[in-house]
Design a protein around this motif. Sequence first.
Motif, short mmCIF file in Angstrom:
data_model
loop_
_atom_site.label_atom_id
_atom_site.label_comp_id
_atom_site.label_asym_id
_atom_site.label_seq_id
_atom_site.Cartn_x
_atom_site.Cartn_y
_atom_site.Cartn_z
N THR A 241 0.83 -1.21 0.00
CA THR A 241 0.00 0.00 0.00
C THR A 241 0.87 1.26 0.00
N LEU A 242 1.89 1.29 0.83
CA LEU A 242 2.80 2.44 0.85
C LEU A 242 3.53 2.60 -0.48
N THR A 243 3.90 1.46 -1.09
CA THR A 243 4.60 1.50 -2.38
C THR A 243 3.69 2.05 -3.47
N ARG A 244 2.47 1.56 -3.53
CA ARG A 244 1.52 2.07 -4.53
C ARG A 244 1.24 3.55 -4.31
N ALA A 245 1.17 3.97 -3.05
CA ALA A 245 0.90 5.38 -2.75
C ALA A 245 2.01 6.29 -3.26
N MET A 246 3.20 5.71 -3.49
CA MET A 246 4.32 6.48 -4.07
C MET A 246 4.43 6.23 -5.57
N ASN A 247 3.33 5.74 -6.18
CA ASN A 247 3.23 5.56 -7.64
C ASN A 247 4.18 4.50 -8.18
N MET A 248 4.50 3.51 -7.37
CA MET A 248 5.25 2.35 -7.84
C MET A 248 4.32 1.14 -7.83
#
Length: 308
Positions: free
Chosen positions: A185-192
Motif C-alpha cells: 500500500t505504501l509502495t503504490r501510494a508512491m506511484n510504484m
Amino acid sequence: MLIQSEFDIQFHLPGETPMVALLHLHPSLDSVLRSTDDLVVEHIDANHSTTIVPENYTDSFGNRCARFHAPAGALRLSGNSIIEAPETPDPQPFGAEQHHVEDLPSEVLQFLLASRYCEVDRFNAIASDLFGNLPPGGERAMAIRDWVNWKVRFDYAKARPTKTAMDVYTEREGVCRDFQHLAITLTRAMNMPARYVTGQLGDIRIPFSGAGDFSAWYQVWLGGRWWDMDARHNTPRLGRILMATGRDAADVAITTSFGQANLTHFYVESNEIDSSGARVPLPPRLVGQVPSHVPPQRPVNALVTQSE
C-alpha cells in the motif's frame, strides 16, 4: 540447486462443497521444473480414498487454478515438486528506475490501485510524509520495505482475515501477509506498482526456524521488471518458489471453499536436495540465536478463505 516442495492439507466438509485451489507452481517456473507439478485431490472415508479430478484453468492474473466439487467428509489436497533454483539470494533493485505513470505498461496499472486489503487512497499523505524526501526508484522501494520490517512485530496470534493495511499501520503487528499488505500500500501510494505474491520459502542454507508454512511476499515494478521484496524477511533469501500473484491476498488464497470447510491437518515443507534426492543438511543455529518465526498454527499467511 534443487529444491523439493511438498504439502498435505486436509479438511472435514460437513456437506458437499465446491472449491478452488491455487496450489500449483506459477507458469513462469515451467522452465526450471524438474518433476511433475500435480495436485492430488482425494475424498477419504473409513475404507478407501477416491480421487477427484479437478478442472484446471488460468485466472485473470495468469495463475494456475484448480476447481472441483468435493463430497461431504474428509478431503485431502497433496502434491510435491522439484525445481532448479539459482544459488544467489534475491537481487536487490539498487539504482532501478521508477517509471512515470504515463510510461507504465497497461497491464501493471492495476497494481497502483486500491484493493481489498490495500487502501491506497488512505495512505497518500502518510507515504509522502515518510518517503517523499527519498530518491524515487529502488532506494525508495527498499526504504518502504525496511520501514515496515522495523515497525511491525510478527505474531501469529494477531492474524485475522479482515486485517487491512490501515489496521496493520495502526496496530503494528501481524503475520507475513500483513507485512506485505502495508508495504504494498505504501509502495503504490508512491506511484510504484506493487503486487502480492504467495509461494513457498523454506529454510534454505540457513538454520532451521520452525515448521513450514506457505509464505507471502510482494513484487515491485521498477526498471521494466518485477523485483521480489519481502517486508517480513527483508534480508535477501534463497529458494523463493512462486505460486501465484494478485492485487492482495484475496486474489491468491490457497483454497477457497463455497461452503464450510474445517481445516484438520496442515503440512508444508520446502527443502534443498542433492542429485540423489537426499535432503541437504541445514547449518547449525548459533548459541543464543533466536528463530525467525514460531511454528504456525494454521496457514494464515496464504489465506484460506471460505464462502457460505
